[in-house]
Design a protein around this motif. Sequence first.
Motif, PDB file in Angstrom:
ATOM      1  N   LEU A 399      -4.785 -23.489  37.702  1.00 49.04           N
ATOM      2  CA  LEU A 399      -3.834 -24.044  36.448  1.00 49.04           C
ATOM      3  C   LEU A 399      -3.910 -25.449  36.714  1.00 49.04           C
ATOM      4  CD1 LEU A 399      -0.847 -21.706  36.077  1.00 49.04           C
ATOM      5  CD2 LEU A 399      -2.585 -22.450  34.409  1.00 49.04           C
ATOM      6  N   ASN A 400      -3.894 -26.355  35.431  1.00 52.46           N
ATOM      7  CA  ASN A 400      -3.618 -27.451  35.327  1.00 52.46           C
ATOM      8  C   ASN A 400      -2.382 -27.897  34.432  1.00 52.46           C
ATOM      9  OD1 ASN A 400      -3.632 -30.456  35.538  1.00 52.46           O
ATOM     10  ND2 ASN A 400      -4.729 -30.539  33.587  1.00 52.46           N
ATOM     11  N   ASN A 401      -1.323 -28.268  35.081  1.00 52.00           N
ATOM     12  CA  ASN A 401      -0.139 -28.634  34.017  1.00 52.00           C
ATOM     13  C   ASN A 401      -0.109 -30.060  33.679  1.00 52.00           C
ATOM     14  OD1 ASN A 401       1.014 -25.813  34.392  1.00 52.00           O
ATOM     15  ND2 ASN A 401       2.269 -26.237  36.030  1.00 52.00           N
ATOM     16  N   SER A 402       0.470 -30.331  32.355  1.00 49.89           N
ATOM     17  CA  SER A 402       0.892 -31.515  31.761  1.00 49.89           C
ATOM     18  C   SER A 402       2.047 -31.327  30.982  1.00 49.89           C
ATOM     19  CB  SER A 402      -0.609 -32.202  30.948  1.00 49.89           C
ATOM     20  OG  SER A 402      -1.710 -32.073  31.935  1.00 49.89           O
ATOM     21  N   PHE A 403       2.847 -32.258  31.217  1.00 50.93           N
ATOM     22  CA  PHE A 403       4.059 -32.325  30.530  1.00 50.93           C
ATOM     23  C   PHE A 403       4.579 -33.592  30.033  1.00 50.93           C
ATOM     24  CE2 PHE A 403       5.191 -29.035  33.998  1.00 50.93           C
ATOM     25  CZ  PHE A 403       4.619 -28.121  33.372  1.00 50.93           C
ATOM     26  N   GLY A 404       4.897 -33.759  28.976  1.00 50.44           N
ATOM     27  CA  GLY A 404       5.274 -35.265  28.160  1.00 50.44           C
ATOM     28  C   GLY A 404       6.517 -35.405  27.530  1.00 50.44           C
ATOM     29  N   PHE A 405       6.979 -36.818  27.660  1.00 47.07           N
ATOM     30  CA  PHE A 405       8.260 -37.020  26.896  1.00 47.07           C
ATOM     31  C   PHE A 405       8.026 -36.388  25.570  1.00 47.07           C
ATOM     32  CE2 PHE A 405       9.435 -41.297  28.981  1.00 47.07           C
ATOM     33  CZ  PHE A 405       9.543 -40.691  30.048  1.00 47.07           C
ATOM     34  N   GLY A 406       9.212 -36.003  25.105  1.00 45.74           N
ATOM     35  CA  GLY A 406       9.353 -35.347  23.787  1.00 45.74           C
ATOM     36  C   GLY A 406       9.439 -33.803  24.089  1.00 45.74           C
ATOM     37  N   GLY A 407       9.091 -33.198  25.138  1.00 46.71           N
ATOM     38  CA  GLY A 407       9.301 -31.731  25.436  1.00 46.71           C
ATOM     39  C   GLY A 407       7.828 -31.056  25.588  1.00 46.71           C
ATOM     40  N   HIS A 408       6.720 -31.903  25.385  1.00 48.74           N
ATOM     41  CA  HIS A 408       5.358 -31.087  25.090  1.00 48.74           C
ATOM     42  C   HIS A 408       5.097 -30.678  26.502  1.00 48.74           C
ATOM     43  CE1 HIS A 408       5.075 -33.535  21.315  1.00 48.74           C
ATOM     44  NE2 HIS A 408       5.509 -34.253  22.021  1.00 48.74           N
ATOM     45  N   ASN A 409       4.568 -29.334  26.418  1.00 53.07           N
ATOM     46  CA  ASN A 409       4.008 -28.661  27.517  1.00 53.07           C
ATOM     47  C   ASN A 409       2.505 -28.203  27.411  1.00 53.07           C
ATOM     48  OD1 ASN A 409       6.642 -28.739  29.063  1.00 53.07           O
ATOM     49  ND2 ASN A 409       7.264 -27.357  27.480  1.00 53.07           N
ATOM     50  N   VAL A 410       1.695 -28.423  28.171  1.00 48.81           N
ATOM     51  CA  VAL A 410       0.141 -28.080  28.347  1.00 48.81           C
ATOM     52  C   VAL A 410      -0.224 -27.488  29.395  1.00 48.81           C
ATOM     53  CG1 VAL A 410      -2.031 -28.482  27.571  1.00 48.81           C
ATOM     54  CG2 VAL A 410      -0.238 -29.731  26.418  1.00 48.81           C
TER      55      VAL A 410
END
Length: 417
Positions: A399-410
């Motif tokens: 798995l590769n996790n990426s999370f961003g300001f604004g609550g974005h989750n991929v």
Amino acid sequence: MTAAPASRDVVVTGLGATTPLGGDAPSTWAAALAGESGARTLDNDWAEKYEIPVTFAATIKVTPDQVLSRPETKRMDPSTQYAMVAAREAWQDAGAPEVDGERLGAVVSSGIGGIWTTLDGWDTLKERGARRMLPMTVPMLMPNSPAAYVSLEFGAKAGAHALVSACASGAEAIGYGVDMIRAGRADVVVCGGTEATIHPMPIAAFAASRTLSLRNDDPQGASRPYDIDRDGFVIGEGAAIVVLESAEHAAARGARVYAKIAGVGLSADAYHITSPDPEGTGQVSAMRRSLEDAGVTSRDVVHVNAHATSTKVGDLTETASIRTLMGGEADHVRLSATKSMTGHLLGGAGALETIFTIKAVHDRLAPPTINVENPDPELQVPLVRSTPEKLPDGDIVALNNSFGFGGHNVALTVTSA
């Protein structure tokens, strides 16, 4: 492990990158396996001139003017320059596939866009007036410029897209590329992320938000995910691009395949503009959806490349989310936090870490996490420290996790080819 239906298989045939660790994907991966840091003290007077409390960053190792022509660099913002360097490498690495432009897509994202051009343009207007503005200013600063130039480079007519989801942008671009192929819009997609924000204003802004490390006396030791003494992330720059193909298209031309992007999971926290939901609900949802999309379960996962920026709250929220999703199976996962070496490439981070995940699966090696001298006792997943660790033979899942300001989750699920 239950494989996804063949008609949905999307494979990776090309990799390209320009990063703080190296000017291409192989050198970047080699440096990551060696546990090198790309953080450096900045060779400028920004800190003194603007009273910025941070004097270092993970700057690009090979400047684009060593690869691109002068006319190209003059008409492209650095963020686009980085994307073009990585895209050309990825395309050649894939064997420069022959594909009808109507079946070729481009998805290249940035979290912030052409900020150098934007701020330089404002300075020009203030100091020299409107007549001295560059005619190419708007095409250079627009956040879709990297996607547009990549589309122009390869004749990609199936669509040129630029999703913006902060630090999850690069990973979401790859997920969108997967969706384009699955939906039948394209046979090949060039996709990834880029960022060029080593500029005094973004550094000052991130410092003001108290998210940057202040270890000015030790830049290479500053990014320390999961260490009890972590104090923030190291801002980085660069680009990472992959070439995705339908499995059928790749097989028909006899392409070398690195791995499959088997699952895509997206969610939003709807909690806070900068902080993750402390319950990790959205992160768990994104990972679960990605595994379900791939037709696998948490017990199949052997490796996770974590978002892990080296912040007090974010790191532990993610490992708690992994434990919530996987339960006891998390004890068998090898967790890597590669921002400890690359710094945080913002909109390029998710794409670079997808490449690291692809290479981990392909080479059967989980890259190390450096600078963890005193592991946080609340860390809930086994961490790969100092040196790479071998991954199992046979069919494996990462798995590769990426999370961003604004609550974005991929979350992207990568499986062996």
